[in-house]
Design an enzyme around this catalytic site. Structure first.
Site, mmCIF file in Angstrom:
data_model
loop_
_atom_site.group_PDB
_atom_site.id
_atom_site.type_symbol
_atom_site.label_atom_id
_atom_site.label_comp_id
_atom_site.label_asym_id
_atom_site.label_seq_id
_atom_site.Cartn_x
_atom_site.Cartn_y
_atom_site.Cartn_z
ATOM 1 N N SER A 100 0.800 -1.234 0.000
ATOM 2 C CA SER A 100 0.000 0.000 0.000
ATOM 3 C C SER A 100 0.826 1.275 0.000
ATOM 4 O O SER A 100 1.867 1.369 0.641
ATOM 5 C CB SER A 100 -0.899 0.014 1.243
ATOM 6 O OG SER A 100 -1.526 1.277 1.327
ATOM 7 N N THR A 108 -9.305 -2.112 4.219
ATOM 8 C CA THR A 108 -9.347 -2.651 2.868
ATOM 9 C C THR A 108 -9.653 -4.142 2.916
ATOM 10 O O THR A 108 -9.977 -4.704 3.965
ATOM 11 C CB THR A 108 -8.023 -2.324 2.136
ATOM 12 O OG1 THR A 108 -8.160 -2.696 0.771
ATOM 13 C CG2 THR A 108 -6.825 -3.061 2.740
ATOM 14 N N LYS A 165 -13.894 -4.774 4.638
ATOM 15 C CA LYS A 165 -14.775 -3.609 4.495
ATOM 16 C C LYS A 165 -16.179 -3.879 5.031
ATOM 17 O O LYS A 165 -16.798 -2.997 5.623
ATOM 18 C CB LYS A 165 -14.837 -3.175 3.025
ATOM 19 C CG LYS A 165 -13.528 -2.535 2.552
ATOM 20 C CD LYS A 165 -13.612 -2.050 1.125
ATOM 21 C CE LYS A 165 -12.299 -1.408 0.722
ATOM 22 N NZ LYS A 165 -12.271 -0.923 -0.654
ATOM 23 N N ALA A 216 -18.377 -7.846 -9.582
ATOM 24 C CA ALA A 216 -19.470 -7.639 -8.618
ATOM 25 C C ALA A 216 -18.957 -7.812 -7.198
ATOM 26 O O ALA A 216 -19.689 -8.223 -6.310
ATOM 27 C CB ALA A 216 -20.603 -8.628 -8.920
ATOM 28 N N THR A 218 -19.441 -14.747 -12.183
ATOM 29 C CA THR A 218 -20.335 -15.595 -11.394
ATOM 30 C C THR A 218 -21.720 -14.968 -11.328
ATOM 31 O O THR A 218 -21.880 -13.839 -10.828
ATOM 32 C CB THR A 218 -19.764 -15.764 -9.963
ATOM 33 O OG1 THR A 218 -18.417 -16.193 -10.076
ATOM 34 C CG2 THR A 218 -20.551 -16.770 -9.156
#
Ligand code: NAP
Length: 551
Positions: free
Chosen positions: A273, A325, A329, A399, A423
């Site tokens: 990060s 993260t 979340k 998604a 999926t």
């Protein structure tokens, strides 16, 4: 009375020091080792630990060691670490003690000799000799080394941790106690902080490993005598050790004090990060007394909840917020809900948040800065402002967590979104969960996508991500053509120009890099914690974001 070595760290200003450990393998290495120590001091180290485990076994080792002590560019610790505590010395214990004695009584003794508590406890003869080295010389020459009594456990928190510490305190020859063990989770750091807070003599207390980084950075907050650092990433002497440069330049070690507020990035994995660079430089720029750490927390609700609650409740940590993260979340929203905190509208509706704020009053709240950042960066890339997205037809690939933030933001801005996902179940769930807030439908797998039906596309899968399983792939084939006015955004930000963006760019289509969304979400987090905006252009320059890549 025993006066300390004038080159001792105690003649410095009582602040936590950075100490660089340097292994010396053989007498031939001495010039190189001294040069490395000088470089370390130039970078900000204020103490050197000579790790003599190997050179001490060389028949010509002693003159080489005495030369190191004479030429040490900073106060030093002399250590011949036994194998049982992570060193390489496997010689005779009497020989080791004779060497310590020779160093302690040398013309230029080290500021400190290090000896393990276990060795000290084992033999009365050894204790006597070490005492001679540290006391007797003092009477003759009014100068002596002092003793660091140490204890290391690479396997985890020792069951008898508190007893070990008590032994160090009771040992009147011990000038500095040193306790180091491998953290099993970030929670182990908190016990280290408690030991430092309650110390009855100077202490080095650190956790090793991925989860222990916090203890290395926060030594000055809790009054640790020193923290160990490496001169470069290839020469670390213990797992999880940072370099002097990282400690000082990324984490601003020199400015950390007891009042410093603690922030960080919670997730797993998080090693890559850019957050620590951005937020710590931002804190410096607005004069905010804070430090932003890496706080790895393994997947799972239980480990997230236990870690966060202990961080929040620790009486001396001043934990004031964090970025959250993957994969936590959703756990953040659940935790804030359980604790009766405040959840912003976006986090509530997509059941995922990326920012925790803990106010001075103790009130906690979570927010989702990904949502606004995604909309703002996408709108800028398509040459509109966010209010002009109404009616725009946008395809979203993926998604998962990021897709939810992007889709929610776009439909709230009035865009018409169709989701494509590998999926089916997950794509359908996205439609079900979000259709109450705007126009979103699940359209099928990637093969169902026809660019002529849309004005824009956002990739929210890890396809094309450096180091990911499919780094060379894009969610679209190279032959895809785009209608006039189309815009393509990728949330993947490493590399900045992903395979998808290269395909679009080759056709003159405006592209939006994921780094722009990353920057905007980080700026919003920064403002939520500090009450100030990040100085204009600072995060841009740290991430090197182009001003505009819209057509
Ligand atoms: P996630 O929750 O794990 O979702 C990943 C999505 O990608 C799922 O829809 C998954 O499909 C799909 N996917 C994964 N591998 C695939 C493959 N080989 N082929 C086709 N589809 C695949 O992950 P996330 O948290 O949403 O993160 C996704 C990406 O967003 C990350 O890789 C990261 O690069 C980027 N990101 C960007 C920012 C930013 O600020 N710019 C912030 C965070 C993340 P299934 O449902 O079929 O599994």
């Amino acid at each position: 009375m025993n006066r300390t070595n004038p080159r001792s760290a105690s003649t410095l200003d009582g602040m936590s020091l950075i100490c660089v450990s340097i292994f010396v393998d053989s007498p031939d290495d001495v010039p190189t080792a001294i040069a490395r120590a000088s470089d370390a001091v130039a970078e900000g180290a204020r103490m050197i630990e000579w790790r003599l485990d190997a050179v001490a076994e060389d028949p010509d080792g002693l003159p080489a060691i005495l030369e190191l002590l004479r030429s040490s560019p900073a106060p030093c610790i002399a250590t011949i670490r036994a194998e049982a505590e992570g060193g390489t010395w496997d010689g005779n214990e009497q020989d080791r003690i004779s060497l310590l004695e020779a160093m302690g009584t040398a013309a230029d003794p080290p500021a400190y000799l290090d000896l393990e508590q276990a060795a000290w406890a084992r033999s009365a003869n050894l204790r006597q000799k070490v005492r001679l080295a540290i006391d007797h010389e003092a009477q003759i020459r009014d100068i002596s080394s002092r003793l660091i009594v140490s204890s290391h456990d690479f396997g985890g928190r020792p069951a008898n941790l508190l007893a070990r510490v008590a032994e160090m305190i009771e040992n009147d020859a011990c000038a500095v106690g040193k306790i180091v063990f491998t953290a099993r989770s970030v929670r182990d750091n908190l016990e280290i902080f408690d030991l430092l807070t309650e110390r009855q003599k100077p202490m080095i207390a650190l956790c090793m490993g991925e989860f222990g980084e916090m203890s290395r950075v926060l030594a000055p907050k809790f009054g640790g005598f020193l923290t160990f650092a490496a001169s470069d990433a290839r020469t670390t002497t213990a797992p999880g050790q940072l370099t002097t440069r990282e400690l000082r330049e990324v984490f601003r070690f020199d400015s950390i004090k007891p009042s410093t507020r603690v922030y960080g990035l919670v997730g797993h994995p998080i090693g890559h990060s850019r957050g620590p660079v951005l937020h710590n430089r931002g804190f410096e720029a607005v004069d905010h007394d804070g430090v932003y750490l890496r706080i790895p927390v393994t997947p799972g609700w239980e480990s997230f909840k236990a870690s966060l609650i202990q961080l929040i409740e620790h009486p001396k940590l001043d934990f004031s917020g964090c970025s959250v993260t993957h994969p936590h979340k959703e756990n953040l929203v659940r935790l804030v809900r359980e604790l009766g905190g405040e959840i912003d509208e976006a986090s509530d509706r997509i059941s995922a948040a990326n920012t925790l704020v803990i106010e001075d009053s103790g009130r906690i709240r979570c927010l989702n800065t990904d949502v606004a950042a995604a909309v703002q960066s996408f709108a800028a890339g398509s040459g509109r402002d966010a209010t002009a997205l109404r009616g725009m037809r946008v395809a979203v690939f993926g998604a998962g967590g990021v897709a939810r933030a992007v889709v929610y933001g776009l439909i709230r801005a009035g865009a018409e979104v169709r989701v494509f996902n590998r999926t089916r179940d997950r794509g359908e769930a996205m439609q079900r969960d979000l259709e109450a807030w705007g126009r979103v439908t699940f359209a099928g797998g990637f093969q169902a996508f026809e660019s002529r039906d849309f004005e824009g596309l956002v990739n929210c899968t890890p396809l094309g991500m450096q180091g990911g399983p499919v780094s060379e792939e894009s969610c679209l084939g190279e032959a895809t053509t785009f209608p006039e006015g189309f815009v393509v955004m990728d949330t993947v930000y490493a590399p900045r120009r992903t395979p998808l963006l290269r395909i679009a760019e080759a056709q003159g289509v405006p592209v939006v890099e994921g780094i722009e969304m990353f920057r905007l979400q980080a700026e919003r987090q920064f403002a939520a914690w500090t009450g100030s905006s990040a100085p204009h252009g600072l995060f841009d320059s740290l991430l090197d974001v182009p001003k505009s890549n819209s057509a």
